[in-house]
Motif scaffolding. Sequence first.
Motif, PDB file in Angstrom:
ATOM      1  N   MET A  17      -8.615  -5.696   1.474  1.00  0.00           N
ATOM      2  CA  MET A  17      -7.683  -4.701   0.945  1.00  0.00           C
ATOM      3  C   MET A  17      -6.376  -4.715   1.725  1.00  0.00           C
ATOM      4  SD  MET A  17      -8.418  -0.679   0.183  1.00  0.00           S
ATOM      5  CE  MET A  17      -7.099   0.531   0.245  1.00  0.00           C
ATOM      6  N   ASN A  18      -6.445  -4.836   3.031  1.00  0.00           N
ATOM      7  CA  ASN A  18      -5.220  -4.879   3.841  1.00  0.00           C
ATOM      8  C   ASN A  18      -4.375  -6.112   3.521  1.00  0.00           C
ATOM      9  OD1 ASN A  18      -5.660  -2.449   5.165  1.00  0.00           O
ATOM     10  ND2 ASN A  18      -6.737  -3.402   6.884  1.00  0.00           N
ATOM     11  N   LEU A  21      -2.762  -5.437   0.156  1.00  0.00           N
ATOM     12  CA  LEU A  21      -1.643  -4.505   0.287  1.00  0.00           C
ATOM     13  C   LEU A  21      -0.385  -5.223   0.770  1.00  0.00           C
ATOM     14  CD1 LEU A  21      -3.536  -1.515   1.963  1.00  0.00           C
ATOM     15  CD2 LEU A  21      -2.521  -1.497  -0.323  1.00  0.00           C
ATOM     16  N   LEU A  24       1.059  -7.282  -2.088  1.00  0.00           N
ATOM     17  CA  LEU A  24       1.765  -6.451  -3.064  1.00  0.00           C
ATOM     18  C   LEU A  24       3.146  -6.051  -2.543  1.00  0.00           C
ATOM     19  CD1 LEU A  24      -1.100  -4.076  -4.270  1.00  0.00           C
ATOM     20  CD2 LEU A  24       0.047  -5.810  -5.646  1.00  0.00           C
ATOM     21  N   ARG A  25       3.209  -5.697  -1.260  1.00  0.00           N
ATOM     22  CA  ARG A  25       4.505  -5.304  -0.686  1.00  0.00           C
ATOM     23  C   ARG A  25       5.476  -6.484  -0.684  1.00  0.00           C
ATOM     24  NH1 ARG A  25       0.852  -2.230   3.100  1.00  0.00           N
ATOM     25  NH2 ARG A  25       1.022  -0.055   2.415  1.00  0.00           N
ATOM     26  N   HIS A  29       6.309  -4.262  -4.423  1.00  0.00           N
ATOM     27  CA  HIS A  29       5.658  -3.016  -4.840  1.00  0.00           C
ATOM     28  C   HIS A  29       5.757  -1.953  -3.742  1.00  0.00           C
ATOM     29  CE1 HIS A  29       3.435  -4.392  -8.506  1.00  0.00           C
ATOM     30  NE2 HIS A  29       3.738  -5.556  -7.971  1.00  0.00           N
ATOM     31  N   VAL A  31       3.711   0.665  -2.274  1.00  0.00           N
ATOM     32  CA  VAL A  31       2.259   0.795  -2.339  1.00  0.00           C
ATOM     33  C   VAL A  31       1.763   2.035  -1.599  1.00  0.00           C
ATOM     34  CG1 VAL A  31       0.054  -0.348  -1.873  1.00  0.00           C
ATOM     35  CG2 VAL A  31       2.073  -1.718  -2.420  1.00  0.00           C
ATOM     36  N   SER A  33      -1.953   3.449  -0.283  1.00  0.00           N
ATOM     37  CA  SER A  33      -3.366   3.133  -0.118  1.00  0.00           C
ATOM     38  C   SER A  33      -4.132   4.414   0.200  1.00  0.00           C
ATOM     39  CB  SER A  33      -3.578   2.102   0.986  1.00  0.00           C
ATOM     40  OG  SER A  33      -3.202   2.627   2.246  1.00  0.00           O
ATOM     41  N   THR A  87       2.418   1.733  -6.727  1.00  0.00           N
ATOM     42  CA  THR A  87       1.156   1.037  -6.959  1.00  0.00           C
ATOM     43  C   THR A  87       0.125   1.607  -6.001  1.00  0.00           C
ATOM     44  OG1 THR A  87       2.286  -0.989  -7.641  1.00  0.00           O
ATOM     45  CG2 THR A  87      -0.003  -1.206  -6.922  1.00  0.00           C
ATOM     46  N   VAL A  89      -3.751   1.580  -4.335  1.00  0.00           N
ATOM     47  CA  VAL A  89      -4.944   0.787  -4.048  1.00  0.00           C
ATOM     48  C   VAL A  89      -5.917   1.675  -3.292  1.00  0.00           C
ATOM     49  CG1 VAL A  89      -5.877  -1.307  -3.007  1.00  0.00           C
ATOM     50  CG2 VAL A  89      -3.520  -1.304  -3.872  1.00  0.00           C
ATOM     51  N   ASP A  91      -9.787   2.307  -1.563  1.00  0.00           N
ATOM     52  CA  ASP A  91     -11.050   1.805  -1.039  1.00  0.00           C
ATOM     53  C   ASP A  91     -12.149   2.683  -1.634  1.00  0.00           C
ATOM     54  OD1 ASP A  91     -13.308   1.168   0.430  1.00  0.00           O
ATOM     55  OD2 ASP A  91     -12.265   1.077   2.347  1.00  0.00           O
TER      56      ASP A  91
END
Length: 202
Positions: A17-18, A21, A24-25, A29, A31, A33, A87, A89, A91
């Motif tokens: 996930m990290n 992220l 995406l950045r 984006h 973001v 989380s 955006t 995201v 967990d």
Amino acid sequence: MFFSFDGLDGVGKTTQMNLFLGWLRERGHDVVSCYDPGSTPLGEAVREILLGHRVPISRPSEMLLFMAARAQLVEEVIRPALAIGKTVVSDRYLLANVVYQGHAGGLDVSTIWRIGEAATGGLMPELVFVLDMPPRAAAGRIDRALDRMESHGMEYQSRLRQGFLAEAAKDPERIVVIDAGRDIETVQADIRAAAGRVLGNS
């Protein structure tokens, strides 16, 4: 755009996930989380109850506590972020409730989905990444004290895995199973490829 990560504990959700992220950045984006349960004052209080070993919790109560934390997460974090074009995201999200308390815990799966739809106002991720590996392999990666949910034993963990795979088979366009037993870079490449099909040029 809203994404979530799920799977057994130990499969590498945090690492993947990290990395996602960061990707995406890099694509521009903005973001946000979060994690479920948690990321709000109410969610953190509920998380402490759910994952601690202090009080006995029946399966229906467990399911509803997760729903309460998620309802607050949607209201306080996710929906406001999406409303201004960010955006998100997360967990874990509703799929975890369905699998943990439904497939593995014995509650009716369709009922959990219906309660979840009410709790979230119908807000669902565009894409859910389920990181998959055999339960013993995932458990072998955990090098800390187990929380209450992780302490149910290997048979429960096996039911969890089968639940994730069963839900993915019902909705393969939205729930993507990623083989998490490979090297980090390969796993991340598959995640980005799946996300790219949803994101397009954004």
